[in-house]
Design a protein around this motif. Structure first.
Motif, short mmCIF file in Angstrom:
data_model
loop_
_atom_site.label_atom_id
_atom_site.label_comp_id
_atom_site.label_asym_id
_atom_site.label_seq_id
_atom_site.Cartn_x
_atom_site.Cartn_y
_atom_site.Cartn_z
N UNK A 123 37.48 41.76 43.27
CA UNK A 123 38.53 41.38 44.21
C UNK A 123 39.88 41.41 43.50
N UNK A 124 39.91 40.90 42.29
CA UNK A 124 41.16 40.88 41.52
C UNK A 124 41.71 42.28 41.30
N UNK A 125 40.80 43.21 41.03
CA UNK A 125 41.22 44.60 40.82
C UNK A 125 41.85 45.17 42.11
N UNK A 126 41.19 44.88 43.22
CA UNK A 126 41.71 45.37 44.50
C UNK A 126 43.05 44.73 44.83
N UNK A 127 43.14 43.44 44.57
CA UNK A 127 44.41 42.76 44.85
C UNK A 127 45.54 43.35 44.00
N UNK A 128 45.21 43.61 42.74
CA UNK A 128 46.22 44.17 41.86
C UNK A 128 46.63 45.56 42.33
N UNK A 129 45.65 46.34 42.77
CA UNK A 129 45.97 47.68 43.29
C UNK A 129 46.81 47.57 44.57
#
Lengths: 196, 275
Positions: A123-129
């Protein structure tokens, strides 16, 4: 983080007391570093954070009271925006790639099981993207409001704009992030179902 | 029409959803939005998604700083070029460019053969040599009569050969005036452009010699008189050339002085502006 006698430390720093200033640095370095991390990615965050504190010390005489954290984050925000402009002028450098390469989603959680940790990282990766797709001023306001939890009043100080502008930028930034995340609805559902 | 009005109101309420999440709406706006939410499924859905988004963003962890960012020593004061200094820099560049342009003009003027130009010095040398060589046959003609001096003059270097016109003038006493007049136009520009220091130093003596020669030759042929007049004009040309030179020097010095004065004034002003 609130410091008991922040005003006194600021006044001492303005008189050239480096120890007092370093106390302020220790109190705010995590927030400054995280803002730089979310805005620029891991590769450039450290330099930007250090540059922020150097610039802050040099500009202390220009601080006329008010919210020191907002003033400091404003300096950090300006440095991040300058860096983003520099990155844009370099065609080889892709901000999205830089943010992804140094994804702060890899930050370990304090107490998370393996499955929850994996979900959180994804989720963190997606949020960052998703954040990387926002225009700089919307990304900045979303990070400061929703990640760092600044009040609207602090945001007006940190961004140097009116309350109406702050509200409008937050609304537009959140709408974009909502669209981005709703396209990955399943991930969100899993994450929050897991939390429940 | 009613549908369009409903769409407009819906868009306005959607815009307020973000502030509603943060409880940043006025009491009146909040009540209106809540009334709308009761009747609008789409807005309720959007509000729920917005809350999830905000929650997800809030769940992002804060990373620990990789190192301490405390300062080991007080940073050196920021050295930013002040606006005044930046303007000064531009002004100095402009002044330099102007001075360079003025110098270029002077050089072009010199090489283009304007009064005081170096080319005319060459003309003078050529004129001298020409008149000397022209004088040589005349001297050869005069030789039988017993005036051998001009032959030696022809071998003299141009600068040292300043008495040449006098020597040439001596010759017409023995030869027809028509033969002597042609060198006059050649010799006329001779001294006028002379600009080198060597020549200038010799000018007074040369002038005196020429004048003396003119006086001596007063009773001689018409051609010689005309030449003497030309030589007097040459004396006037020399003073004009001097004037042009001094004008050039004056202009150069003036530009330089103006630049220095202007720079000093700017520096004083910029120092005065400092808090």
């Amino acid at each position: 983080m609130a410091i008991a006698d922040e005003g006194q430390l600021v006044r001492s720093s303005q008189k050239g007391d480096l120890d007092a200033f370093n106390t302020l640095v220790q109190a705010y370095q995590r927030q400054v570093y995280n803002l730089c991390l979310r805005m620029l990615g891991a590769a450039a965050a450290e330099d930007a954070a250090q540059e922020t504190f150097i610039a802050a010390y040099r500009r202390l005489s220009g601080f006329r009271g008010g919210n020191f954290r907002a003033w400091l984050l404003r300096i950090a925000a300006n440095i991040c925006c300058d860096e983003l402009r520099r990155q844009r002028s370099r065609p080889a450098a892709s901000l999205a790639a830089a943010l992804e390469a140094g994804s702060p989603a890899d930050v370990p959680s304090d107490s998370a099981g393996p499955e929850e940790e994996a979900l959180r990282r994804e989720l963190g990766r997606h949020l960052q993207q998703g954040l990387a797709t926002l225009p700089a001023e919307q990304r900045l306001v979303i990070i400061l409001r929703d990640v760092h939890g600044l009040s609207y009043e602090e945001l007006t100080e940190a961004m140097g704009c009116s309350l109406g502008t702050v509200k409008s930028r937050i609304a537009r930034g959140r709408a974009r992030m909502r669209d981005y995340l709703m396209a990955r609805r399943e991930l969100l559902a899993r994450q929050f179902r897991h939390k429940e | 029409m009613l549908e369009a009005l409903m769409q407009f109101r819906h868009r306005r309420f959607r815009r307020d959803l973000s502030a509603y999440v943060d409880d940043m709406l006025s009491e009146r706006a909040r009540r209106r939005l809540e009334a709308h939410l009761d009747s609008c499924e789409a807005c309720r859905q959007e509000l729920a998604e917005l809350r999830v988004t905000v929650e997800a963003l809030g769940s992002l962890p804060m990373a620990e700083a990789p190192r301490s960012f405390t300062l080991a020593a007080a940073p050196v004061a920021e050295v930013r070029p002040r606006p005044a200094a930046r303007r000064l820099e531009f002004g100095l560049r402009l002044a330099t460019a102007t001075a360079a342009f003025a110098l270029a003009l002077v050089l072009i003027g010199d090489f283009a053969g304007l009064p005081g130009g170096g080319d005319e010095e060459e003309e003078w040398v050529r004129g001298e040599l020409y008149s000397a060589t022209r004088a040589t046959p005349a001297a050869m003609e005069a030789a039988p009569v017993g005036t051998p001096e001009p032959a030696g003059i022809a071998d003299m270097p141009p600068v040292v050969a300043t008495p040449t016109p006098a020597a040439v003038r001596v010759v017409p006493t023995e030869t027809p005036a028509a033969e002597e007049t042609p060198p006059a136009p050649e010799a006329a520009p001779v001294e006028e452009p002379a600009i080198s220091a060597d020549v200038s130093e010799e000018e007074p003596s040369e002038k005196a010699a020429l004048e003396g020669a003119g006086v001596e030759d007063e009773g001689q042929a018409d051609g010689a008189e005309a030449q003497a007049v030309d030589e007097e004009d040459e004396g006037g040309g020399l003073s004009r050339e001097e004037a042009v030179r001094w004008l050039e020097i004056g202009l150069g010095a003036g530009v330089g002085a103006l630049v220095i004065l202007w720079a000093v004034a700017r520096f004083r002003r910029s120092i005065g502006n400092r808090p």
